[in-house]
Design a protein around this motif. Structure first.
Motif, PDB file in Angstrom:
ATOM      1  N   ASP A 179      -5.081 -25.198  15.031  1.00  0.00           N
ATOM      2  CA  ASP A 179      -4.018 -24.182  15.031  1.00  0.00           C
ATOM      3  C   ASP A 179      -4.470 -22.851  15.618  1.00  0.00           C
ATOM      4  O   ASP A 179      -4.067 -21.780  15.144  1.00  0.00           O
ATOM      5  N   ASP A 201      -2.200 -24.601  19.203  1.00  0.00           N
ATOM      6  CA  ASP A 201      -1.052 -24.962  18.373  1.00  0.00           C
ATOM      7  C   ASP A 201       0.194 -25.264  19.202  1.00  0.00           C
ATOM      8  O   ASP A 201       0.411 -24.709  20.272  1.00  0.00           O
ATOM      9  N   GLU A 235      -1.664 -29.460  21.142  1.00  0.00           N
ATOM     10  CA  GLU A 235      -0.895 -30.346  20.265  1.00  0.00           C
ATOM     11  C   GLU A 235       0.605 -30.097  20.385  1.00  0.00           C
ATOM     12  O   GLU A 235       1.042 -29.037  20.827  1.00  0.00           O
TER      13      GLU A 235
END
Ligand code: C2E
Ligand code: CA
Ligand code: CA
Ligand code: CA
Length: 278
Positions: A179, A201, A235
């Motif tokens: 993240d 993130d 991601e």
């Protein structure tokens, strides 16, 4: 005296009720789920953005309840963490994931398996010993295991965290900072932790194809990662446009619904088999 008696009885009932409630409460639900083995690993592939080859996967926990419902992690991870159940849950999850993927991990020594670990657990006594014995018992190489530590929570004891990261790497494990960009990740903290990988993130991936300032941020993170000899995984990739934009920023690997959502082991292994024969 009748009033006093009824007050006393009321208090007694209240006490009994609160006792039962505590036993029936959400923490007791977690304990029961642990005892019944209701926490299951789902697997999301991590792929090379250019070749689409699957390089590994991330374990994402799902609580499969007896009534057939599936509880997402955000609905129980915070409680598991605050009630001290996260350690047991994480080890159970890793054990199952290793058993599930052991044949594949043995057949493909380059394949990496990522596990999410909360900072509190990472810093707790015996973490590395239990990790080593769990991975060792499955006869899997430590080089195939990635520990993802989220930056959403503050890794307040940065010095100690960096020492744990360094010891993990000495044992051959890899470490990813999760993240990145949305939490407490000061750039100096990223450097100080000494991890192998940063995970960008979904927040940035969502707008990378449409927003020039996002592109600038991602390019900056990639440059920083290169400087620190770290690799980069993005991601939450859902579109081909996002893949193209990420490649032009220099990102090499990613995960997202575009290739697959987190899958139960059977479907994940089927995906790997399909890829192999394709
Ligand atoms: P995370 O580690 O950042 O995991 C990525 C999340 O993004 C996962 O949500 C994944 O299902 C979701 N995702 C991946 N690709 C896409 C996409 O293309 N589109 C969309 N909309 N979502 C995507 P999930 O599985 O609900 O997990 C949420 C968070 O819960 C994780 O975020 C992680 O912080 C935590 N978590 C999940 N499993 C575990 C676990 O085993 N242990 C710990 N400590 N935390 C976990
Ligand atoms: Ca993660
Ligand atoms: Ca993440
Ligand atoms: Ca995330």
């Amino acid at each position: 005296p009748a009033i006093a008696l009824s007050l006393a009885l009321g208090a007694l009932f209240g006490l009994l009720l609160s006792r039962t409630r505590r036993v029936e409460g959400p923490v007791a639900d977690l304990d029961r789920a642990l005892a019944r083995g209701e926490f299951s690993p789902y697997f999301q592939p991590i792929f090379d953005l250019k070749t689409r080859q699957i390089k590994g996967c991330e374990i994402l926990v799902r609580w499969l309840r007896a009534d057939g419902s599936v509880v997402p992690p955000m609905n129980f991870i915070p409680l598991a963490e605050s009630s001290g159940r996260i350690q047991g849950m994480t080890w159970q999850l890793l054990g199952r994931a290793l058993a599930d993927l052991q044949p594949h991990l043995k057949a493909d020594k380059e394949f990496k398996l990522s596990l999410n670990v909360v900072p509190k657990h990472l810093l707790s006594a015996g973490f590395i010993e239990t990790l080593r014995s769990t991975v060792g018992a499955a006869k899997v190489s430590t080089r195939q295991i990635v520990i993802e530590v989220t930056e959403r929570d503050e890794l307040d004891d940065l010095v100690r965290a960096a020492a744990v990261v360094s010891e993990l790497r000495d044992h051959g494990f890899r470490v990813a900072i999760d993240d990145v960009g949305v939490g407490h990740s000061g750039l100096s903290r990223l450097k100080a932790l000494g991890a192998n990988t940063i995970k960008i993130d979904k927040f940035f991936v969502d707008t990378i194809a449409v927003d020039a300032s996002t592109t600038t941020i991602v390019e900056m993170l990639v440059a920083l990662a290169r400087d620190l000899s770290m690799s980069v995984i993005a991601e939450g990739i859902e579109t081909e446009e996002q893949v193209r934009a990420l490649i032009s920023c220099g990102v090499e690997e990613g995960q997202g619904y575009l290739v697959a959502a987190p899958l139960p082991v059977k479907e994940f292994v089927e995906l790997l088999e399909r890829r192999k024969s394709a």
